[in-house]
Design an enzyme around this catalytic site. Structure first.
Site, PDB file in Angstrom:
ATOM      1  N   CYS A   1      -8.638  -2.139   4.182  1.00  0.00           N
ATOM      2  CA  CYS A   1      -7.689  -2.483   5.037  1.00  0.00           C
ATOM      3  C   CYS A   1      -8.307  -2.281   6.573  1.00  0.00           C
ATOM      4  O   CYS A   1      -8.865  -1.107   7.022  1.00  0.00           O
ATOM      5  CB  CYS A   1      -6.603  -1.534   5.011  1.00  0.00           C
TER       6      CYS A   1
ATOM      7  N   THR B   1      -8.612  -8.859   3.918  1.00  0.00           N
ATOM      8  CA  THR B   1      -8.669  -9.779   5.086  1.00  0.00           C
ATOM      9  C   THR B   1      -9.999  -9.703   5.837  1.00  0.00           C
ATOM     10  O   THR B   1     -10.534  -8.724   5.833  1.00  0.00           O
ATOM     11  CB  THR B   1      -7.320  -9.590   5.909  1.00  0.00           C
TER      12      THR B   1
ATOM     13  N   ALA C   1      -1.731  -6.947  11.474  1.00  0.00           N
ATOM     14  CA  ALA C   1      -1.884  -5.408  11.836  1.00  0.00           C
ATOM     15  C   ALA C   1      -0.928  -4.733  11.559  1.00  0.00           C
ATOM     16  O   ALA C   1      -0.576  -3.983  12.497  1.00  0.00           O
ATOM     17  CB  ALA C   1      -2.778  -5.128  12.936  1.00  0.00           C
TER      18      ALA C   1
ATOM     19  N   ASN D   1      -1.069  -0.359  -5.127  1.00  0.00           N
ATOM     20  CA  ASN D   1      -2.115  -0.579  -3.852  1.00  0.00           C
ATOM     21  C   ASN D   1      -2.164   1.112  -3.265  1.00  0.00           C
ATOM     22  O   ASN D   1      -1.197   1.166  -2.849  1.00  0.00           O
ATOM     23  CB  ASN D   1      -1.721  -1.550  -3.005  1.00  0.00           C
TER      24      ASN D   1
ATOM     25  N   ALA E   1       0.816  -1.260  -0.039  1.00  0.00           N
ATOM     26  CA  ALA E   1       0.023  -0.045   0.051  1.00  0.00           C
ATOM     27  C   ALA E   1       0.968   1.461   0.062  1.00  0.00           C
ATOM     28  O   ALA E   1       1.901   1.189   0.569  1.00  0.00           O
ATOM     29  CB  ALA E   1      -0.906  -0.078   1.144  1.00  0.00           C
TER      30      ALA E   1
END
Ligand SMILES: Cc1cc2nc3c(=O)[nH]c(=O)nc-3n(C[C@H](O)[C@H](O)[C@H](O)COP(=O)(O)OP(=O)(O)OC[C@H]3O[C@@H](n4cnc5c(N)ncnc54)[C@H](O)[C@@H]3O)c2cc1C
Ligand SMILES: Cc1cc2nc3c(=O)[nH]c(=O)nc-3n(C[C@H](O)[C@H](O)[C@H](O)COP(=O)(O)OP(=O)(O)OC[C@H]3O[C@@H](n4cnc5c(N)ncnc54)[C@H](O)[C@@H]3O)c2cc1C
Ligand SMILES: Cc1cc2nc3c(=O)[nH]c(=O)nc-3n(C[C@H](O)[C@H](O)[C@H](O)COP(=O)(O)O)c2cc1C
Ligand SMILES: Cc1cc2nc3c(=O)[nH]c(=O)nc-3n(C[C@H](O)[C@H](O)[C@H](O)COP(=O)(O)O)c2cc1C
Ligand code: FES
Ligand code: FES
Lengths: 310, 252, 310, 252
Positions: free
Chosen positions: C127, C190, C69, C98, C45
């Site tokens: 996210c 996710t 995370a 991304n 990202a």
């Protein structure tokens, strides 16, 4: 070690029970161990009439889990009352009826009929495997409230609402259940999934989609219970992928007051008994002297742990 | 039914992708009839694998399984070695009621990996004074197994799909070759084969051993149902079966 | 065997690429194999400024999966353009950026800045691991549409929208993305999960919750792609738990036109290369003569399969 | 870095819950410095487990790991037998830069399972002509290992938390016992210990080997970061470390 937990309608000598649909009505497991060892038992879903369920195959294996689309096959509420509950009553353990339906009316009729024979109702608004009813009640807070209110009205025992994890905001659903009069929550039902067989180029499960259960989903369930515990005051029965006494403790810490074991009964028919027997050792290894003490432990401000690594 | 860690006494290849496994343990004493199955736990796989009991010997506390590598679970099973333990749940279900078959002659019809449970079935029948003729179908010569063992029990007709052994074709193609007068047949194989067999032999008393994907294997999850013609409307293959009377179940 | 797939902005020589966040900017994997073997690469990202991400621990293991995370740690879009993209360009393979942000403005600025250096944008509105932005755009169709529209407007390359699985209705989100001008979808990010450590009585991950990835989530992703394929006309890049060429085929059959491999790169740094090499054999074993032929195969009316069991 | 299936040559218990593993393979040639680690795949576990290289011998193509059973992964590892293969990724990261330490004397400070990488470190230092004194801390007598090996290299001070061996207390309690004049220390252990050590020895040049939960183990996922005092603001333990200069990183 005090394993007992008191919940609305349920005086549990220990917090472990088989999950709905994974234990039928207990007879098959009674050949393996004495059912009275269990904290309680949650029966297979009851609908008004007998249901034959979906086509086969109804199960598929996945990484650390399984899919199922049984489709609420059950002999109907009358047959459950006359043929199944008496057997369970002999074992002197709290009985929870899992109530399902296609319409608000059906839910209400089943609940009304069965509630005087059991200690609590688990209201299944979260079955992903039936065309009508089931999961739409579990994903729309307004619909959920309506069915819950009506069922609470007719039931003579406390109602635990079984939540679907297939939602954007689990807290919203939990709050809706609480507001509508639920005495407790049961979390979680299965996540909707699919497997495709490259040989047939079709979904493995005849129904197409099925509900994902097993160890694979535990992190999702723990997360949802952790969130919901902070938002509601009613107790939570936690489930999803439990296989060991450590898993039970993880659920208690997240905020569950009791737990149910589902698919793992298929791997090991003794699982509930073994987890119950192991639980006291596990609790004391991590510094707890009762089940009650562990409930919601992950939310306590101050934690004393003397477990340092060296 | 028991859940036991049984010891692997023998593990060898008997045909293409087909392995024979001899297990030792107490559980063998609980076997009631040939055609019952065991539910095997394989490390790393979430569900158990059902496998029929091909032969058993309570005196020696041994049972024989014959399985074919079909996917990852059975493939992993091939790596288990003699001397290791295997987690077995069983014996499950209702087998072939050999002691209730009072006749001079019975026909055995097995297809592929449906052949194994018919071996102890044929043996029991012969012990009970029932002569057996067997039709055994395989895809090809390399897939065939237990032929000599069946021949020791009676007449055997072999079919292969590619004609590489015996008659070319399917098991039903060999039915006309059976000249013996039999009133009963006992069959195990893929559902399409069972249906073909039952359709060919409407006047005989037939017993069919069925397969379905299983969850619990003990009757508690309702994964393995088949439609039945009785009032209840369904049977669970794992506990009401896997062996049914041909007229009990709806084959589709 | 023809493995190539043509997608908006992307001429893929094969349908396999590493997933965002699991491959950084490629340098670390270049020591294991030649990156030009890949169908494409999706970069970590990019945000406007450098981000340091969340506290540690940032990962936890789960049954057949993991939680992470990371919190979108990245060096910021300018540094990615100057220090990372040139290295990837040397390998002559399509590059997908991304793009993440906390506000619509940030998304737009990042997309505008980076789009001329890459072949496509994967818009990360999913996210779950950052406090602001990220997932709320991915769970609300109206917000999603707004940010997608603006990004599509400024981008000179096609925009693939990366969907969050943490929603009640994935089809609604997919349709919103299509309507807002997305050229394709990327599914799935996710699932939000949690693990609690009984020793510390706290979530294992410092951030509390993390995103669940790996084989555990594959059935959920397959289900969502199967649903979305029927509803949209834009292509889907599928991901979630891919570890083998058979998994790739399962995704193609469900409706993905290409796939990304994420966490499995941590188990086996060669995974993308190995899966690409194995893919032709797997396709032909199941009767396919090209990748294109398998796409959406589970939705075809007529299937011919000669694979019978005997 | 390589990904290799290495052969297990030796696997034995050396202290309470503590096992020594000798592996053989080509990968050993790539080891640059003591203090690097390998990332081990264990069947049935999704993530690899990082374990430091305790000793290595390029001539014999062997390396030694010493690991403690902390959870399910390391527990499963204990079941792997001599002769079997282990999937190893490595060697990873930056070790202790022993060749850059030009001094008469260095201090080694290891806590518990932080001790292993310091063994080859101490050996290298001695080889390079640097005398070493070691402080090794354990929870209890039963947890101690490698003591004789370290004693063969120089002076050793042992501490145990319960006083069952050596001095009672922590590694920092033994610092006053070190009479030798040293300018460098090299330490590995839990982060709290590393912080205490660094706080006690502000004027020395320190090298710390750190631990953090890892995803990839090769620098690609940003799971293992630690705050650093440079412009970049962070370091990845798996590739920029695990060994850092004490002043480079922020210990919390
Ligand atoms: C009562 C009964 C008796 C059987 N006896 C034998 C036997 O003696 N020898 C033998 O080789 N095979 C037998 N089978 C079939 C055997 O169970 C499957 O071939 C095996 O489960 C495939 O597992 P896998 O991991 O290799 O395949 P996978 O396709 O990877 O298995 C995935 C899942 O599907 C299930 N599955 C796949 N195929 C079947 C099938 N045909 N029937 C039931 N479940 C299936 C598996 O159990 C598993 O849960 C029997 C099946 C049943 C129901
Ligand atoms: C660079 C480095 C070098 C190491 N060297 C050694 C060594 O030489 N000997 C030794 O015994 N241990 C060493 N460790 C710690 C070792 O990695 C963990 O004890 C081990 O991963 C625990 O795995 P488990 O499955 O038993 O525990 P579990 O708690 O079941 O593991 C769950 C997850 O957490 C991770 N994890 C748990 N504890 C740690 C930890 N302390 N550090 C990093 N990840 C952790 C695991 O890798 C796994 O992903 C080292 C760690 C690092 C980062
Ligand atoms: C085969 C099967 C049948 C199920 N049937 C029901 C049911 O009838 N009613 C219900 O509320 N949940 C049903 N469930 C869901 C379980 O009760 C449980 O919520 C879920 O499986 C998660 O727990 P587990 O991971 O321990 O299996 C069923 C699950 C399985 C696997
Ligand atoms: C460590 C890690 C970091 C990730 N970072 C990003 C990210 O920066 N942007 C993004 O869109 N997805 C990110 N993802 C999600 C993956 O791209 C992918 O959607 C997800 O992991 C599912 O695929 P998998 O099961 O193959 O890992 C990350 C996943 C992991 C495990
Ligand atoms: S497999 Fe569960 S009822 Fe038959
Ligand atoms: S573990 Fe992935 S960057 Fe260090």
């Amino acid at each position: 070690m005090n394993l007992s937990v008191k919940l609305p309608g349920l005086n549990l000598k220990n917090p472990v029970m088989p999950a709905s649909g994974c234990f039928a009505f207990g007879k098959e497991f009674a050949q393996f161990y004495d059912l009275s060892k269990l904290g309680a038992v949650i029966m297979k879903a009851a609908t008004k009439e007998q249901r034959f369920g979906n086509g086969t195959p109804r199960v598929a294996e996945t990484a650390s889990g399984m899919l199922n689309a049984i489709g609420l096959q059950n002999p109907g509420v009358e047959s459950i009352i006359s043929d199944e509950i008496p057997f369970l009553k002999n074992h002197h353990l709290p009985i929870i009826a899992n109530v399902a339906g296609s319409t608000v009316e059906e839910y209400v009729e089943v609940a009304e009929r069965i509630s005087s024979y059991v200690d609590a109702i688990e209201l299944n608004i979260s079955c992903p495997n039936v065309k009508e009813g089931g999961v739409q009640f579990g994903t729309d807070p307004a619909l959920a409230k309506e069915v819950i209110r009506h069922v609470v009205d007719v039931s003579v025992v406390p109602v635990y609402v079984k939540l679907s994890p297939n939602v954007t905001d689990i807290v919203e659903m939990a709050l809706a259940a609480e507001e509508a009069g639920a005495s407790g929550l049961s979390m979680i039902n299965t996540l909707t999934g699919m497997r495709i067989d490259p040989k047939t180029r079709r979904p493995v499960i005849a129904n197409g989609t099925g509900g994902l259960s097993g160890a694979a989903i535990k992190p999702i369930s723990i997360r949802m219970i952790h969130q919901v515990y902070q938002a509601v005051t009613i107790p939570i029965i936690g489930m999803g992928g439990i296989e060991t006494a450590e898993d039970v403790l993880e659920y208690l810490l997240a905020g569950a007051s009791a737990v149910a074991i589902g698919s793992a009964n298929f791997k090991n028919p003794f699982i509930c008994k073994e987890v119950i027997e192991e639980l006291p050792r596990t609790l004391s290894r991590y510094g707890f002297s009762s089940v009650e003490q562990a409930i919601g432990g992950a939310h306590d401000e101050e934690v004393e742990t003397s477990l340092l690594r060296s | 039914m028991k859940n036991e860690c049984m010891t692997i006494l023998k593990h060898e290849k008997v045909a293409r992708d087909t392995h024979l496994l001899v297990l030792e343990g107490n559980l063998v004493h609980d076997i009631m009839d040939p055609g019952q199955f065991v539910h095997i736990r394989i490390d790393g796989f979430y569900l158990r694998r059902p496998v029929s009991i091909a032969d058993y010997d309570p005196a020696k506390e041994t049972m024989t399984l014959i399985y074919k590598v079909m996917g990852d679970g059975t493939k992993a099973l091939t790596n288990r070695r003699v001397g290791e333990q295997l987690d077995v749940l069983g014996p499950g279900g209702q087998g072939f009621p050999t002691s209730q078959i009072h006749a001079d002659h019975a026909l055995i019809i097995g297809g592929g990996i449906g052949v194994p449970p018919l071996y102890s079935t044929a043996k029991k029948l012969k012990e009970n004074g029932v002569a057996v003729t067997s039709i055994l179908g395989f895809r090809s010569r390399e897939d065939a197994f237990l032929l000599d063992e069946f021949r020791a029990l009676g007449e055997v007709h072999v079919t292969t799909e590619d004609g590489s052994l015996g008659r070319s074709g399917r098991v039903t193609d060999a039915l006309p070759c059976v000249k013996k007068d039999y009133q009963h047949y006992l069959s195990c194989g893929p559902t399409v084969m069972l249906k073909a067999v039952a359709d060919h032999l409407p006047d005989k008393e037939g017993y069919l051993s069925m397969e379905e994907r299983m969850g619990c294997g003990i009757g508690a999850c309702f994964a393995c149902v088949v439609e039945s013609k009785d009032e209840k409307g369904y049977k669970r293959i794992c506990c009401d079966g896997p062996v049914f009377k041909a007229e009990e179940v709806v084959l589709s």
